[in-house]
Design a protein around this motif. Structure first.
Motif, PDB file in Angstrom:
ATOM      1  N   ASP A 199      -9.309  47.819  63.793  1.00 24.19           N
ATOM      2  CA  ASP A 199      -8.212  47.144  64.485  1.00 24.19           C
ATOM      3  C   ASP A 199      -8.570  46.968  65.956  1.00 24.19           C
ATOM      4  OD1 ASP A 199      -7.819  49.558  65.718  1.00 24.19           O
ATOM      5  OD2 ASP A 199      -6.019  50.086  64.582  1.00 24.19           O
ATOM      6  N   THR A 259      -9.333  50.957  59.462  1.00 27.43           N
ATOM      7  CA  THR A 259      -8.247  50.859  58.491  1.00 27.43           C
ATOM      8  C   THR A 259      -8.806  50.317  57.171  1.00 27.43           C
ATOM      9  OG1 THR A 259      -7.665  48.606  59.187  1.00 27.43           O
ATOM     10  CG2 THR A 259      -6.545  50.428  60.301  1.00 27.43           C
ATOM     11  N   LYS A 276      -5.409  56.495  54.883  1.00 28.28           N
ATOM     12  CA  LYS A 276      -4.507  55.347  54.834  1.00 28.28           C
ATOM     13  C   LYS A 276      -3.156  55.750  54.239  1.00 28.28           C
ATOM     14  CE  LYS A 276      -3.401  50.868  54.662  1.00 28.28           C
ATOM     15  NZ  LYS A 276      -3.187  50.037  55.857  1.00 28.28           N
ATOM     16  N   SER A 326      -8.508  47.742  54.045  1.00 25.26           N
ATOM     17  CA  SER A 326      -7.974  46.423  53.709  1.00 25.26           C
ATOM     18  C   SER A 326      -8.388  46.064  52.285  1.00 25.26           C
ATOM     19  CB  SER A 326      -8.498  45.367  54.699  1.00 25.26           C
ATOM     20  OG  SER A 326      -8.060  44.078  54.326  1.00 25.26           O
ATOM     21  N   SER A 327      -7.479  46.243  51.354  1.00 26.89           N
ATOM     22  CA  SER A 327      -7.771  45.933  49.957  1.00 26.89           C
ATOM     23  C   SER A 327      -6.478  45.643  49.215  1.00 26.89           C
ATOM     24  CB  SER A 327      -8.493  47.108  49.287  1.00 26.89           C
ATOM     25  OG  SER A 327      -8.675  46.845  47.911  1.00 26.89           O
ATOM     26  N   LYS A 367     -11.742  47.893  57.894  1.00 23.33           N
ATOM     27  CA  LYS A 367     -11.743  47.001  59.058  1.00 23.33           C
ATOM     28  C   LYS A 367     -11.444  47.808  60.323  1.00 23.33           C
ATOM     29  CE  LYS A 367     -11.953  43.449  56.188  1.00 23.33           C
ATOM     30  NZ  LYS A 367     -13.172  42.630  56.021  1.00 23.33           N
TER      31      LYS A 367
END
Length: 413
Positions: free
Chosen positions: A314, A320, A350, A322-323, A312
């Motif tokens: 920001d 970033t 990350k 996202s999971s 995703k």
């Protein structure tokens, strides 16, 4: 010295049939290759001895028949010279069962004799002998009486429960567990049996499971978690019936989700076949959802979908991850699925722990991340050494070369 002379010596009697020291104990010898355990299948219970004969030495090659008789009698701790004829017969019967020879149990007519026979088999610990005796008791005694005998003998009880379950004798199993006050287990076994044997008849399955829910799982004292499990399963069956897709009948919730992700990915929430609708209805966890989606779209090379789902932007425009999948597990799976280096690099960045990020970047050969870490650590020697492992014509080699010449970095070496 023959067998009888040996067993009658004072030295031998003083040992009280102890088979310790340098030889196997009675139980150990009798259990070679044949001792079964609770949960063992009936086939294996009855064929253990045959299998053992193929793989190990037969027990008759280890001890003589007379010694085997005395070993069996030794379980009671009695002096062989004072053994009654009935006990001698019991030992012979058990020996013949253990050795797979012909035998007859019809001479054990009284309740006392039958109980002694059962206890003799239990004391030896041979699963074949135990189950053989239990089945004989079931044939010749009132079932309630047999159940009472078994309730005081957990080993024999577990063998019989395993036998009933494997043979699909669900009525007898339910009666036994209910009599023992284990109604919750009885209901679970019935549920498993119905699901296993009903096949793809969705209407029949729905009817039977609904009856089971009403008559058993909804009763006072039943486990609330099991009640919810069955109720959720009924919801899944109802969804499968509405889908009118026979291959989904009696399938798991995740199998149904796989179908929906594959064939109905673009359908919005609220539509019955939408993956999101199914997840909400069946309470599929976010982790399970992410894992199915990742594997389905990666295996069909829909990497744009994978990237849009797991990365995703920001509000500062930074990418970033996202999971709900643990980040190291996600990186490993992406590598197995042949994801692009860019996607894996995004996931690696990350990680907040530099040592972990460096270790995984090296493991999955994400060179840009390794180079960036050495530059941030101002370790030109490490960067130079790493550069030497790269193809001189590659972009990564050129990146490392340019980075090592960057004068704006205050290198520590």
């Amino acid at each position: 010295m023959d067998d009888d002379d040996y067993w009658n010596t004072s030295e031998t009697k003083a040992k009280a049939f102890s088979f310790d020291d340098d030889v196997l104990s009675t139980r150990e010898i009798l259990a070679i290759g044949q001792k079964s355990h609770p949960g063992q299948s009936v086939d294996s219970v009855f064929t253990t001895l045959n299998d053992a004969r193929n793989e190990l030495l037969p027990i008759s090659s280890l001890v003589s028949p007379k010694v085997l008789d005395l070993m069996i009698l030794a379980q009671s701790g009695r002096d062989p010279n004072n053994i009654k004829d009935s006990e001698q017969t019991l030992a012979i019967t058990l020996k013949r069962i253990i050795l797979g020879r012909s035998f007859s149990l019809h001479q054990y007519k009284s309740l006392r004799n039958k109980t002694e026979l059962l206890d003799g088999a239990i004391s030896i610990g041979d699963g074949n002998a135990i189950l053989t005796v239990v089945l004989y008791l079931i044939q010749t005694l009132n079932k309630k009486l047999v159940y009472e005998l078994l309730s005081a003998r957990p080993l024999a009880l577990n063998h019989y429960i395993s036998f009933l379950q494997t043979e699909g004798k669900i009525t007898e199993l339910t009666d036994l567990l209910t009599m023992l006050g284990r109604s919750s287990e009885a209901a679970v076994f019935q549920f498993q049996h119905i699901v296993k044997t009903q096949g793809n008849s969705i209407d029949g399955l729905l009817r039977k499971v609904n009856n089971l829910l009403s008559n058993h799982f909804n009763q006072p004292g039943m486990d609330a978690h099991q009640n919810k499990m069955v109720a959720d399963y009924i919801k899944l069956l109802e969804w499968q019936k509405c889908s009118s897709i026979p291959e989904l009948y009696n399938a798991s919730a995740l199998s149904c989700l796989l179908h929906c992700v594959t064939h109905h990915w673009t359908e919005g929430a609220g539509n019955m076949m939408s993956p999101l609708t199914l997840c909400q209805r069946q309470q599929v966890t976010p982790l399970q959802y992410d894992w199915v989606v990742l594997n389905i779209h990666a295996n069909t090379n829909k990497w744009d979908v994978v990237e849009s789902l797991f990365t995703k932007k920001d509000w500062l425009g930074r990418t970033t991850v996202s999971s709900h999948i643990p980040i190291e597990t996600l990186i490993s799976r992406l590598s197995e699925l042949k994801a692009s280096v860019q996607i894996i690099a995004t996931c690696l960045n990350k990680l907040t722990n530099t040592e972990d990020r460096l270790r995984l970047a090296q493991k999955y050969k994400v060179h840009s991340v390794v180079i960036d870490i050495y530059a941030k650590q101002k370790d030109r020697d490490a960067l130079t050494n790493y550069k030497m492992t790269l193809n001189p014509q590659s972009e990564e080699y050129i990146l490392a070369e340019n980075m090592s010449r960057d004068t704006s970095i205050k290198w520590k070496n």
